[in-house]
Write an enzyme that holds these catalytic residues in place. Structure first.
Site, mmCIF file in Angstrom:
data_model
loop_
_atom_site.group_PDB
_atom_site.id
_atom_site.type_symbol
_atom_site.label_atom_id
_atom_site.label_comp_id
_atom_site.label_asym_id
_atom_site.label_seq_id
_atom_site.Cartn_x
_atom_site.Cartn_y
_atom_site.Cartn_z
ATOM 1 N N ASN A 154 -1.784 2.081 1.402
ATOM 2 C CA ASN A 154 -2.531 0.822 1.574
ATOM 3 C C ASN A 154 -1.795 -0.416 1.068
ATOM 4 O OD1 ASN A 154 -3.103 1.815 -1.027
ATOM 5 N ND2 ASN A 154 -4.951 0.574 -1.148
ATOM 6 N N GLY A 230 -2.947 7.503 -5.407
ATOM 7 C CA GLY A 230 -3.469 8.113 -4.183
ATOM 8 C C GLY A 230 -4.902 8.567 -4.389
ATOM 9 N N GLY A 235 -4.314 13.620 -6.403
ATOM 10 C CA GLY A 235 -4.136 13.414 -7.846
ATOM 11 C C GLY A 235 -4.347 14.696 -8.632
ATOM 12 N N GLU A 252 -3.309 6.851 -10.596
ATOM 13 C CA GLU A 252 -4.152 5.737 -10.150
ATOM 14 C C GLU A 252 -4.884 6.239 -8.921
ATOM 15 O OE1 GLU A 252 -4.613 2.924 -11.593
ATOM 16 O OE2 GLU A 252 -2.916 2.684 -12.940
ATOM 17 N N CYS A 286 -8.476 0.398 -3.204
ATOM 18 C CA CYS A 286 -9.026 1.317 -4.211
ATOM 19 C C CYS A 286 -10.180 0.676 -4.963
ATOM 20 C CB CYS A 286 -7.926 1.757 -5.165
ATOM 21 S SG CYS A 286 -7.058 0.382 -5.932
ATOM 22 N N GLU A 464 -1.495 0.681 -15.454
ATOM 23 C CA GLU A 464 -0.270 0.057 -14.979
ATOM 24 C C GLU A 464 -0.417 -1.447 -15.162
ATOM 25 O OE1 GLU A 464 1.560 3.196 -11.812
ATOM 26 O OE2 GLU A 464 0.138 1.770 -10.976
HETATM 27 P P1 NAD Z 1 -3.186 10.456 -0.691
HETATM 28 O O1 NAD Z 1 -3.604 11.069 -1.995
HETATM 29 O O2 NAD Z 1 -3.494 11.170 0.552
HETATM 30 O O3 NAD Z 1 -1.599 10.250 -0.675
HETATM 31 C C1 NAD Z 1 -0.953 9.477 -1.666
HETATM 32 C C2 NAD Z 1 0.478 9.969 -1.785
HETATM 33 O O4 NAD Z 1 0.481 11.265 -2.368
HETATM 34 C C3 NAD Z 1 1.218 10.130 -0.451
HETATM 35 O O5 NAD Z 1 2.558 9.760 -0.637
HETATM 36 C C4 NAD Z 1 1.098 11.615 -0.176
HETATM 37 O O6 NAD Z 1 2.106 12.098 0.656
HETATM 38 C C5 NAD Z 1 1.220 12.175 -1.586
HETATM 39 N N1 NAD Z 1 0.631 13.488 -1.815
HETATM 40 C C6 NAD Z 1 -0.539 13.975 -1.339
HETATM 41 N N2 NAD Z 1 -0.746 15.214 -1.828
HETATM 42 C C7 NAD Z 1 0.305 15.506 -2.644
HETATM 43 C C8 NAD Z 1 0.654 16.633 -3.440
HETATM 44 N N3 NAD Z 1 -0.101 17.725 -3.494
HETATM 45 N N4 NAD Z 1 1.798 16.568 -4.163
HETATM 46 C C9 NAD Z 1 2.572 15.464 -4.138
HETATM 47 N N5 NAD Z 1 2.300 14.392 -3.390
HETATM 48 C C10 NAD Z 1 1.166 14.400 -2.658
HETATM 49 O O7 NAD Z 1 -3.758 8.983 -0.680
HETATM 50 P P2 NAD Z 1 -3.683 7.913 0.503
HETATM 51 O O8 NAD Z 1 -4.632 8.319 1.581
HETATM 52 O O9 NAD Z 1 -2.268 7.638 0.849
HETATM 53 O O10 NAD Z 1 -4.245 6.608 -0.242
HETATM 54 C C11 NAD Z 1 -5.584 6.313 -0.361
HETATM 55 C C12 NAD Z 1 -6.103 6.680 -1.724
HETATM 56 O O11 NAD Z 1 -5.321 6.034 -2.737
HETATM 57 C C13 NAD Z 1 -7.520 6.212 -1.944
HETATM 58 O O12 NAD Z 1 -8.260 7.216 -2.598
HETATM 59 C C14 NAD Z 1 -7.349 5.002 -2.853
HETATM 60 O O13 NAD Z 1 -8.475 4.687 -3.610
HETATM 61 C C15 NAD Z 1 -6.185 5.411 -3.667
HETATM 62 N N6 NAD Z 1 -5.540 4.239 -4.261
HETATM 63 C C16 NAD Z 1 -5.662 4.024 -5.603
HETATM 64 C C17 NAD Z 1 -5.108 2.890 -6.184
HETATM 65 C C18 NAD Z 1 -5.205 2.624 -7.657
HETATM 66 O O14 NAD Z 1 -4.422 1.826 -8.152
HETATM 67 N N7 NAD Z 1 -6.130 3.248 -8.372
HETATM 68 C C19 NAD Z 1 -4.426 1.981 -5.373
HETATM 69 C C20 NAD Z 1 -4.330 2.233 -4.011
HETATM 70 C C21 NAD Z 1 -4.889 3.370 -3.467
#
Ligand code: NAD
Length: 493
Positions: A154, A230, A235, A252, A286, A464
């Site tokens: 995002n 993510g 996470g 995060e 997020c 962060e």
């Molecule tokens: P996601 O968890 O699907 O993916 C995030 C990243 O993690 C990607 O690079 C993905 O390839 C990797 N990934 C996924 N599973 C993994 C694993 N088992 N091992 C290692 N890497 C792995 O998230 P998304 O759909 O890309 O993003 C949306 C999510 O991120 C939402 O839940 C949003 O709230 C969150 N987010 C949080 C913040 C924050 O600062 N708290 C900021 C932005 C987005």
């Protein structure tokens, strides 16, 4: 037209994936593939981690003074500022957010590198008072080593900066695994950074799927720490994998943030804040204020006004300055949003506006969802408990302050919370009781490199941003010196 083929960035050079596998990446607005992204595996990750480890231990990077490291971060800041338009266009082509939003975001990123670059030569140790006669004890603070950085789609470069700037300022090196949906900006960024003279191997980018390249990186034995942004599912997997390797993590994660409006609020301000808080970025944020908690006496008036404001939101081409919300970033995300809308309807929530897909206003095949408001929502409904990550607001009435706080906290998440009131005492009472990493009062969604950001509960671990957060990329060494000619405290102790 042929597809552009991208390559990993390892040890200062672009290189194809060892296994030769690629996947297509789409532009969400044209709904067409534009590029091929390396589908990296364990061998690619291994090469990147080895390069980062070498760069951490040998050569120019560890030989730099902290001031020189700080200057290197300032050069990165300049490179971003000079190439902001290009980087923003790359982000838009990958995640479909509006160009005006992404450009504003990219223009803020240099602040992170300048701020943490400025801290590089302010990392100090200490000389401690000694309780051992003739002995001296001092502390140094050292970098951890290779940091694995896993980022979502995002706000790709921004969320990378939140990790990379403090990590490099502290003297670490990095291997980045960007989201499979938005790999291009990190690769172009790595190229720009290399051109600033950052030593090879300090920043490496390996693309691929979370379950493949991501898992290989997080589980790699030579990774010293994992910094992840993510969803909660990813996470949890990352946390478990890091635990096996005894690696520290920062997480995060997602949110279901409440925006609480009390009867004494400035209703027009609150209405605008609520609409921007949920529908900005099409809800793909997020901290999206996805639950509107509204005091019963103003419920109908506030809902009428936010429905009216929502009706003015313009969907369309993300590159157009007139567009407020671009297409949904990915098909899986679109399907997720539609599923959540379906839950709300099944569970008895009422559609005040939206509630369905809308045709691409440009006549194309892009996926758009109407900004949606559900009323009559109970906090135990799925739509009030699950993160949608899309343009869906649920409205939940409350009677008094105690009930507002109880509903706000009744979620597994705890990322952000908004509070709209003119009562100063209430501000402090409620802010203190909200289980959220950030509370905004009569505003929403403000973040800064000067201020720590992160989640309570399932919204994450660690913070962060802010001065202290450089400590997350340092470890402390205690050094004892015998200043006498005798070994007074040797064996036996
Ligand atoms: P996601 O968890 O699907 O993916 C995030 C990243 O993690 C990607 O690079 C993905 O390839 C990797 N990934 C996924 N599973 C993994 C694993 N088992 N091992 C290692 N890497 C792995 O998230 P998304 O759909 O890309 O993003 C949306 C999510 O991120 C939402 O839940 C949003 O709230 C969150 N987010 C949080 C913040 C924050 O600062 N708290 C900021 C932005 C987005």
């Amino acid at each position: 037209m042929g597809l552009e083929t991208l390559a990993n960035f390892i040890d200062g050079a672009f290189c194809p994936p060892v296994g030769g596998a690629y996947f297509e990446t789409d532009d969400p607005f044209t709904a067409e593939a534009w590029g091929l992204i390396p589908r990296s595996g364990a061998e690619d990750v291994d090469r990147a981690v080895a390069a980062a480890r070498r760069a951490f231990r040998e050569g120019a990077w560890p030989a730099m003074t902290p001031g020189q490291r700080g200057a290197a971060l300032h050069r990165i800041a300049e490179a971003i500022a000079e190439n902001a338009e290009e980087l923003a266009r790359i982000e838009v082509r990958d995640n479909g957010k509006t160009y005006k939003e992404m450009l504003a975001q990219v223009k803020r990123i240099p602040d992170w590198y300048r701020f943490f670059g400025g801290l590089a030569d302010k990392i100090t140790g200490a000389v401690l008072p000694s309780d051992k006669p003739g002995h001296m004890n001092y502390l140094t603070r050292e970098p951890l080593g290779v940091i694995a950085m896993v980022t979502p789609w995002n706000s790709p470069l921004m969320l990378l900066a939140w990790k990379l700037a403090p990590a490099l300022a502290a003297g670490n090196t990095a291997v980045v695994k960007p989201s499979e949906f938005t790999s291009a900006s990190a690769l172009r960024f790595a190229e720009l950074v290399a051109a600033t003279g950052l030593p090879s191997g300090v920043l490496n980018v390996v693309t691929g799927l979370g379950s493949e390249a991501g898992a290989a990186l997080v589980g790699h034995r030579d990774v010293a720490k994992v910094a992840f942004t993510g969803g909660v599912g990813g996470g949890c997997s990352v946390y478990s994998a890091a635990a096996v390797g005894l690696k520290p993590v920062s997480l995060e994660l997602g949110g279901k943030s409440p925006n609480i409006v009390f009867e004494d609020a400035d209703l027009e301000m609150a209405a605008r804040g609520v609409v921007a808080g949920i529908f900005g970025s099409g809800g793909q944020s997020c901290v999206a204020g996805s639950r509107l908690l509204v005091q019963r006496g103003i419920h109908d008036r506030l809902v009428a006004r936010i429905v009216e404001l929502t009706g003015k939101i313009r969907l369309g081409d993300p590159m157009s300055p007139d567009t407020d919300i671009g297409p949904v970033a990915t098909r899986p995300q679109f399907e997720r949003i539609m599923t959540c809308i379906g839950w709300a309807k099944e569970d008895g929530a009422a559609v005040a506006t939206g509630g369905s897909q809308v045709p691409d206003p440009s006549g194309g095949r892009a996926l758009f969802v109407a900004p949606t408001i559900f009323t009559g929502v109970r906090n135990d409904m799925r739509i009030a408990q699950e993160e949608v990550f899309g343009p869906v607001l649920c409205v939940i009435p409350f009677d008094d302050e105690a009930e507002a706080v109880a509903i706000a906290n009744d979620t597994r998440f705890g990322l952000g919370a908004g509070l709209w009131t003119r009562d100063v005492a209430r501000v402090h009472r409620v802010a203190a009781r909200l289980e959220a990493g950030t509370v905004w009062v009569n505003t929403y969604k403000i973040t800064s490199h000067l201020s720590p950001f992160g989640g309570y509960k399932a919204s994450g671990l660690g913070r962060e941003g802010g001065m202290e957060m450089i400590g997350g990329y340092l470890q402390t060494k205690s050094v004892w010196l015998n200043l006498t000619d005798e070994v007074a405290y040797g064996f036996p102790l």
